[in-house]
Design an enzyme around this catalytic site. Sequence first.
Site, PDB file in Angstrom:
ATOM      1  N   GLY A   1      -7.967   1.512   4.069  1.00 27.20           N
ATOM      2  CA  GLY A   1      -6.900   2.661   4.154  1.00 27.20           C
ATOM      3  C   GLY A   1      -5.899   2.637   2.966  1.00 27.20           C
TER       4      GLY A   1
ATOM      5  N   VAL B   1      -6.102  -3.835   8.252  1.00 28.22           N
ATOM      6  CA  VAL B   1      -6.238  -2.904   9.169  1.00 28.22           C
ATOM      7  C   VAL B   1      -4.780  -2.423   9.773  1.00 28.22           C
ATOM      8  CG1 VAL B   1      -8.551  -3.684   9.962  1.00 28.22           C
ATOM      9  CG2 VAL B   1      -6.657  -4.648  11.117  1.00 28.22           C
TER      10      VAL B   1
ATOM     11  N   SER C   1      -2.470  -7.165   6.481  1.00 21.63           N
ATOM     12  CA  SER C   1      -1.719  -6.247   7.314  1.00 21.63           C
ATOM     13  C   SER C   1      -0.478  -6.662   7.717  1.00 21.63           C
ATOM     14  CB  SER C   1      -2.369  -5.980   8.886  1.00 21.63           C
ATOM     15  OG  SER C   1      -3.503  -5.542   8.523  1.00 21.63           O
TER      16      SER C   1
ATOM     17  N   GLU D   1       1.497  -7.199   2.199  1.00 17.11           N
ATOM     18  CA  GLU D   1       1.687  -6.198   0.968  1.00 17.11           C
ATOM     19  C   GLU D   1       2.865  -5.353   0.929  1.00 17.11           C
ATOM     20  OE1 GLU D   1      -0.486  -5.785  -1.805  1.00 17.11           O
ATOM     21  OE2 GLU D   1       1.442  -4.598  -2.308  1.00 17.11           O
ATOM     22  N   PHE D   2       3.589  -5.428  -0.341  1.00 10.32           N
ATOM     23  CA  PHE D   2       4.857  -4.604  -0.444  1.00 10.32           C
ATOM     24  C   PHE D   2       4.688  -3.219  -1.162  1.00 10.32           C
ATOM     25  CE2 PHE D   2       5.976  -9.199   0.041  1.00 10.32           C
ATOM     26  CZ  PHE D   2       7.004  -9.204   1.164  1.00 10.32           C
TER      27      PHE D   2
ATOM     28  N   LYS E   1       8.077 -10.071   5.508  1.00  8.01           N
ATOM     29  CA  LYS E   1       7.690  -8.794   5.253  1.00  8.01           C
ATOM     30  C   LYS E   1       8.311  -7.816   6.443  1.00  8.01           C
ATOM     31  CE  LYS E   1       5.135  -5.048   4.740  1.00  8.01           C
ATOM     32  NZ  LYS E   1       5.498  -4.332   3.474  1.00  8.01           N
TER      33      LYS E   1
ATOM     34  N   CYS F   1       5.309   2.774   8.262  1.00  6.03           N
ATOM     35  CA  CYS F   1       5.604   1.475   8.641  1.00  6.03           C
ATOM     36  C   CYS F   1       7.059   0.988   9.055  1.00  6.03           C
ATOM     37  CB  CYS F   1       5.200   0.489   7.503  1.00  6.03           C
ATOM     38  SG  CYS F   1       3.507   0.490   7.321  1.00  6.03           S
TER      39      CYS F   1
HETATM   40  P1  NAD Z   1      -4.550   2.794   7.478  1.00  2.00           P
HETATM   41  O1  NAD Z   1      -4.601   3.153   8.761  1.00  2.00           O
HETATM   42  O2  NAD Z   1      -4.450   3.605   6.275  1.00  2.00           O
HETATM   43  O3  NAD Z   1      -6.049   2.108   7.244  1.00  2.00           O
HETATM   44  C1  NAD Z   1      -6.610   1.010   8.150  1.00  2.00           C
HETATM   45  C2  NAD Z   1      -7.879   1.150   8.244  1.00  2.00           C
HETATM   46  O4  NAD Z   1      -8.521   0.019   8.855  1.00  2.00           O
HETATM   47  C3  NAD Z   1      -8.661   2.313   8.719  1.00  2.00           C
HETATM   48  O5  NAD Z   1      -9.332   3.059   7.527  1.00  2.00           O
HETATM   49  C4  NAD Z   1      -9.365   2.097   9.980  1.00  2.00           C
HETATM   50  O6  NAD Z   1     -10.757   2.723  10.061  1.00  2.00           O
HETATM   51  C5  NAD Z   1      -9.692   0.483   9.550  1.00  2.00           C
HETATM   52  N1  NAD Z   1     -10.015  -0.462  10.785  1.00  2.00           N
HETATM   53  C6  NAD Z   1      -9.288  -0.650  11.777  1.00  2.00           C
HETATM   54  N2  NAD Z   1      -9.766  -1.714  12.654  1.00  2.00           N
HETATM   55  C7  NAD Z   1     -10.978  -1.914  11.941  1.00  2.00           C
HETATM   56  C8  NAD Z   1     -12.016  -2.739  12.170  1.00  2.00           C
HETATM   57  N3  NAD Z   1     -12.013  -3.645  13.430  1.00  2.00           N
HETATM   58  N4  NAD Z   1     -13.125  -2.916  11.382  1.00  2.00           N
HETATM   59  C9  NAD Z   1     -13.137  -2.284  10.329  1.00  2.00           C
HETATM   60  N5  NAD Z   1     -12.252  -1.366   9.892  1.00  2.00           N
HETATM   61  C10 NAD Z   1     -11.203  -1.166  10.784  1.00  2.00           C
HETATM   62  O7  NAD Z   1      -3.470   1.747   7.414  1.00  2.00           O
HETATM   63  P2  NAD Z   1      -2.649   1.413   6.024  1.00  2.00           P
HETATM   64  O8  NAD Z   1      -1.630   2.073   5.750  1.00  2.00           O
HETATM   65  O9  NAD Z   1      -3.406   0.782   4.884  1.00  2.00           O
HETATM   66  O10 NAD Z   1      -2.003   0.011   6.512  1.00  2.00           O
HETATM   67  C11 NAD Z   1      -2.931  -1.487   6.937  1.00  2.00           C
HETATM   68  C12 NAD Z   1      -1.703  -2.412   7.248  1.00  2.00           C
HETATM   69  O11 NAD Z   1      -0.883  -2.661   6.173  1.00  2.00           O
HETATM   70  C13 NAD Z   1      -0.675  -2.076   8.299  1.00  2.00           C
HETATM   71  O12 NAD Z   1      -0.410  -3.443   9.221  1.00  2.00           O
HETATM   72  C14 NAD Z   1       0.348  -1.605   7.734  1.00  2.00           C
HETATM   73  O13 NAD Z   1       1.866  -2.219   8.364  1.00  2.00           O
HETATM   74  C15 NAD Z   1       0.498  -2.514   6.200  1.00  2.00           C
HETATM   75  N6  NAD Z   1       1.145  -1.811   5.150  1.00  2.00           N
HETATM   76  C16 NAD Z   1       0.978  -0.574   4.994  1.00  2.00           C
HETATM   77  C17 NAD Z   1       1.412   0.023   3.683  1.00  2.00           C
HETATM   78  C18 NAD Z   1       1.469   1.409   3.292  1.00  2.00           C
HETATM   79  O14 NAD Z   1       2.090   1.703   2.314  1.00  2.00           O
HETATM   80  N7  NAD Z   1       0.661   2.201   4.192  1.00  2.00           N
HETATM   81  C19 NAD Z   1       2.259  -0.953   2.886  1.00  2.00           C
HETATM   82  C20 NAD Z   1       2.427  -2.025   3.153  1.00  2.00           C
HETATM   83  C21 NAD Z   1       1.731  -2.890   4.322  1.00  2.00           C
HETATM   84  C1  UGA Z   2       7.766   1.201   2.400  1.00  2.00           C
HETATM   85  C2  UGA Z   2       8.309   0.150   1.542  1.00  2.00           C
HETATM   86  O1  UGA Z   2       9.081   0.713   0.436  1.00  2.00           O
HETATM   87  C3  UGA Z   2       7.246  -0.833   0.994  1.00  2.00           C
HETATM   88  O2  UGA Z   2       7.726  -1.949   0.336  1.00  2.00           O
HETATM   89  C4  UGA Z   2       6.247  -1.515   1.966  1.00  2.00           C
HETATM   90  O3  UGA Z   2       5.156  -2.240   1.644  1.00  2.00           O
HETATM   91  C5  UGA Z   2       5.903  -0.313   2.894  1.00  2.00           C
HETATM   92  O4  UGA Z   2       6.906   0.788   3.560  1.00  2.00           O
HETATM   93  C6  UGA Z   2       5.025  -0.475   4.306  1.00  2.00           C
HETATM   94  O5  UGA Z   2       5.274  -1.483   4.733  1.00  2.00           O
HETATM   95  O6  UGA Z   2       4.374   0.355   4.658  1.00  2.00           O
HETATM   96  P1  UGA Z   2       6.832   3.606   2.051  1.00  2.00           P
HETATM   97  O7  UGA Z   2       6.945   3.662   3.358  1.00  2.00           O
HETATM   98  O8  UGA Z   2       5.435   3.865   1.569  1.00  2.00           O
HETATM   99  O9  UGA Z   2       6.986   2.065   1.609  1.00  2.00           O
HETATM  100  O10 UGA Z   2       7.597   4.578   1.023  1.00  2.00           O
HETATM  101  P2  UGA Z   2       9.427   4.450   0.879  1.00  2.00           P
HETATM  102  O11 UGA Z   2       9.416   4.489  -0.787  1.00  2.00           O
HETATM  103  O12 UGA Z   2       9.790   2.806   1.090  1.00  2.00           O
HETATM  104  O13 UGA Z   2       9.944   5.420   1.675  1.00  2.00           O
HETATM  105  C7  UGA Z   2      10.067   5.430   2.978  1.00  2.00           C
HETATM  106  C8  UGA Z   2      10.763   6.456   3.513  1.00  2.00           C
HETATM  107  O14 UGA Z   2      12.108   6.506   3.323  1.00  2.00           O
HETATM  108  C9  UGA Z   2      10.365   7.896   3.070  1.00  2.00           C
HETATM  109  O15 UGA Z   2      10.319   9.031   4.093  1.00  2.00           O
HETATM  110  C10 UGA Z   2      11.436   8.307   1.677  1.00  2.00           C
HETATM  111  O16 UGA Z   2      11.407   9.534   1.388  1.00  2.00           O
HETATM  112  C11 UGA Z   2      12.609   7.832   2.606  1.00  2.00           C
HETATM  113  N1  UGA Z   2      13.674   7.206   1.303  1.00  2.00           N
HETATM  114  C12 UGA Z   2      13.239   6.201   0.541  1.00  2.00           C
HETATM  115  C13 UGA Z   2      14.839   7.778   1.379  1.00  2.00           C
HETATM  116  O17 UGA Z   2      15.251   8.816   2.249  1.00  2.00           O
HETATM  117  N2  UGA Z   2      15.814   7.610   0.639  1.00  2.00           N
HETATM  118  C14 UGA Z   2      15.540   6.429  -0.236  1.00  2.00           C
HETATM  119  O18 UGA Z   2      16.405   6.250  -1.247  1.00  2.00           O
HETATM  120  C15 UGA Z   2      14.194   5.758  -0.290  1.00  2.00           C
END
Ligand code: NAD
Ligand code: UGA
Length: 473
Positions: free
Chosen positions: A12, A91, A132, A168-169, A223, A279
């Site tokens: 993802g 995931v 995750s 992951e940040f 996190k 998130c």
């Molecule tokens: P996502 O939904 O984009 O991707 C997750 C993937 O995992 C999907 O493609 C799904 O099909 C797959 N999956 C789920 N269960 C599975 C299994 N049992 N076997 C194989 N594949 C499986 O999610 P994401 O945005 O990448 O987020 C993943 C994690 O990272 C979450 O816990 C989220 O909170 C965290 N996170 C996300 C972000 C972000 O910016 N999106 C940033 C930091 C942390």
């Molecule tokens: C956020 C965190 O910034 C990441 O460090 C973290 O890893 C991630 O969540 C996660 O755990 O999923 P993200 O959600 O991708 O990242 O994007 P951001 O830049 O944080 O923005 C989040 C929301 O806040 C957006 O809707 C953005 O438009 C809004 N935002 C952000 C504001 O309205 N004002 C700001 O000053 C900054």
Amino acid sequence: MKIKNICCIGAGYVGGPTMAVIADKCPDIQIHVVDFNKERINKWNDVDVNNLPIFEPGLAEIVERCRGKNLHFSTGINERIRKSDMVFISVNTPTKKYGLGAGKASDLKWVEACARQVANNATGHTIVVEKSTLPVRTAEVIKSILDATKKDSERSEIKTFDVLSNPEFLAEGTAINDLLYPDRVLIGGENQLSINALSDIYAKWVTKEKILQTNIWSSELAKLTANAFLAQRISSINSIGALCEATGADVREVSRAIGADSRIGSKFLDAGPGFGGSCFKKDILNLVYLSEYFGLYEVAKFWESVVTLNNWHQKRISKLITNKLFGTISGKKIIILGFAFKGNTNDTRESAAILICKDLLNEGAFLFIHDPKVSKEQIINDLGSKPYSENKKQLNSFDVKGNWEFIHDIDESFFEADAIVILTEWEEYKNINWDLAEKRMRKPAWIFDSRSLIDPEDIKKNDFNFWRIGDGS
Ligand code: NAD
Ligand code: UGA
């Protein structure tokens, strides 16, 4: 302990970019990103890197460089677990929809499924890395699943496991930059050898001082806390934005003034339409659930208010648009610029645009929605209805339920429009042809800028009513 083969479960927004960067920086490690979503994997393998399943600036170039060499995408989960010394679990961990903790706690069923799959298929010693975002003490759950299988008497081979937390940040839209130049890398664990093995990977491009090692529970909690603090800043500034509108102050000036204080800092102080993304909300609600679980009800209430304020704020914007358009938008044509939850991503999860558009549709508006990266199919999914042209429904301006259309050409959509609402900060929206908009729109025409994207000077000479977030001046 030298890692040669990595498997990442979950292709993802986190798994894909993170593994792409590790592959680019560590050519001596073979990396396999696996997922049970075949369609997603096919997109990762598309010969045209413009068709990757996620859009992130800089990602396509890295995938093009590494794919087929030391970066691979497949659905062969069991086989790749078998061959790996290190398995990342990346995931999704959404909020639980039903059962104990519904609406707040994280649904860990996918994480648990991964742990079982690793337990069943791993060979020799395997380091399992939580990538995750997880509730505190999830490592304990993963460990007990792994250990239970290890003891399985039917299995003669000896397997051993170690669990690390490595949250992951990265933020979407800047993921590659965040991965290449992280403020810190956090590794929580018990076994120093395993911690070192993971640190060595990051040390290929991150300085040692930025690789923080903590106990596993601190890493998991840090996190959630980081996301809670970031989201709290946005709710704080949005609350002040509302106060600015009421008092004649300007939120941009207030942000600049408070951000100059080095204790506060200038980042993450942009008022907007409310935070979205997959998130922030889920991680805060998870923190709320944990606090309640441990009987810390005041702590829970404190963090829950960050989400409550955000929900209120998004509603405030849709109400405000309706009120400015004489209290009724039934049949009125409103152009929506931006549907992604922020600029530079095609992700719409929890986007403020979804709630605001649904509210406007409920008031009967006819929305013309544009986004340079979000597909029409995604919008259909998010709004739960098809566009007008595919609905074949006759437009009735007295309909209580509105209609929407997906647009590619913004200039063409101006004709007879009553309002333009900017919801995502795409660069291209800075170059709107305002003279043309003014000629074509119905008067009085409104511009609503929820992202402070437009320079008011640019539209001053045109005959528009203008609202922007937090501007009471
Ligand atoms: P996502 O939904 O984009 O991707 C997750 C993937 O995992 C999907 O493609 C799904 O099909 C797959 N999956 C789920 N269960 C599975 C299994 N049992 N076997 C194989 N594949 C499986 O999610 P994401 O945005 O990448 O987020 C993943 C994690 O990272 C979450 O816990 C989220 O909170 C965290 N996170 C996300 C972000 C972000 O910016 N999106 C940033 C930091 C942390
Ligand atoms: C956020 C965190 O910034 C990441 O460090 C973290 O890893 C991630 O969540 C996660 O755990 O999923 P993200 O959600 O991708 O990242 O994007 P951001 O830049 O944080 O923005 C989040 C929301 O806040 C957006 O809707 C953005 O438009 C809004 N935002 C952000 C504001 O309205 N004002 C700001 O000053 C900054």
